[in-house]
Design an enzyme around this catalytic site. Structure first.
Site, PDB file in Angstrom:
ATOM      1  CE  LYS A   1      36.828  40.318  35.172  1.00 59.79           C
ATOM      2  NZ  LYS A   1      35.388  39.721  34.259  1.00 59.79           N
TER       3      LYS A   1
ATOM      4  CE  LYS B   1      39.269  36.968  36.130  1.00 62.26           C
ATOM      5  NZ  LYS B   1      38.056  36.788  35.232  1.00 62.26           N
TER       6      LYS B   1
END
Length: 331
Positions: A202, A255
């Site tokens: 992320k 992500k």
């Protein structure tokens, strides 16, 4: 004139039917997970449009149930919930309250749609008064995020979600060691069969802006770069994925999705666990905005972007387009 043999790729492109039967990558309804923002409110009809995310809403429990019912009727197989509590405090107490908004939403959805896979985002940023994903140091004007002290609260939150009936928990905080802390807490509480989908890779991305409007989770000071990853780092991404798998993650997420398709492919090729990718709010909103302005064909770009994410290696795609995709499939 005699020509040497050459590759005639156009033979397999000459009609829509021909192109369909040789298509290599197919996006299926079960590949997509819809994301919902549920608000703690006494107004059962609460349905607030998210200005920066056209077509998305903050929803009361009743409105969430209606929205999900329509999506399930169209073929929705899974969803993820983000909660917006009525009150916030420095220790995110609403996150791990058994009567919190996400916990209520899980119970409501699992009671109505037992076959729907309901996943919960496990983080503190929506619940802290300062908007950071962990506890802050006390008496420090910089408000540094404490790693180890935050782990206990993340674990309590995950167990609370599992107790409410969540099928899977998804820690998104990026604290070191949180997968191990959550796995240990779930097992000790008897939830050995509840899997963890870790936001392992992320990044501290500029594509999250609309989400922070939707979840009301923008940090009150500073940023999240001390815990989310530098977008320039690929080798670090692989270390994070390996660490989370070692700690007990069942699914690994990358992500955002589109700007990091190279890492979706790298994770897919390097680890023998399911790989997820999150088509984040900024990706969604840019497509929507361009379509509203008539610059692109929204349907075509949506389908192309989802196909690209799956082609890169994601078995599961978190996307705000899930409902739109399902409606198209039904036509």
């Amino acid at each position: 004139m005699d020509l040497p043999a050459f590759y005639r790729g156009r033979r397999l492109r000459r009609s829509a039917a021909m192109r369909d039967i040789v298509r290599e990558t197919i996006v299926r309804p079960e590949d997509l997970m819809m994301l919902y923002f549920v608000v703690e409110t006494d107004d059962v009809t609460f349905r607030k449009p998210i200005d920066s995310m056209p077509g998305q809403f903050q929803l009361s429990l009743d409105e969430l149930e209606k929205q999900v019912a329509a999506a399930v009727a169209n073929g929705l197989r899974s969803c993820m919930l983000f909660g917006i509590p009525a009150t916030k405090d420095p220790v995110a107490s609403a996150a791990y309250d058994d009567n919190g908004i996400v916990q209520k939403a899980v119970r409501r959805l699992k009671d109505r749609f037992p076959e729907l896979v309901v996943v919960t985002d496990v983080c503190l940023c929506e619940y802290t008064s300062h908007g950071h994903c962990g506890l802050l140091t006390q008496g420090d004007t910089k408000g540094l995020v404490q790693n180890d002290a935050t782990l206990d609260l993340l674990a309590k939150t995950a167990v609370s979600h599992a107790r409410a009936g969540a099928d899977m928990v998804a820690p998104s905080d990026m604290m070191d060691g949180r997968v191990l802390a959550i796995r240990t807490a779930l097992d000790e509480a008897g939830f050995i069969d509840v899997p963890i989908m870790s936001y392992a890779v992320k990044f501290a991305s500029s594509f999250y802006g609309p989400f922070r409007d939707a979840a009301e989770s923008a940090p009150s000071h500073g940023d999240r770069r001390t815990y989310q990853m530098d977008p320039a780092n690929a080798r670090e991404a692989m270390r994070e994925a390996a660490a989370d798998i070692e700690e007990g993650a069942d699914i690994i997420m990358v992500k955002p999705a589109m700007p990091y398709l190279d890492l979706v492919r790298a994770v897919r090729d390097s680890f023998d666990v399911p790989v997820a990718a999150y088509q984040v709010s900024g990706e969604y909103s840019m497509i929507k905005a361009a379509a509203i302005n008539g610059w692109i064909d929204e349907k075509a770009v949506m389908l192309e972007s989802l196909t690209a994410i799956k082609r890169a290696g994601a078995e599961l795609i978190m996307t705000y387009f899930a409902e739109d995709f399902l409606k198209l499939q039904g036509k």
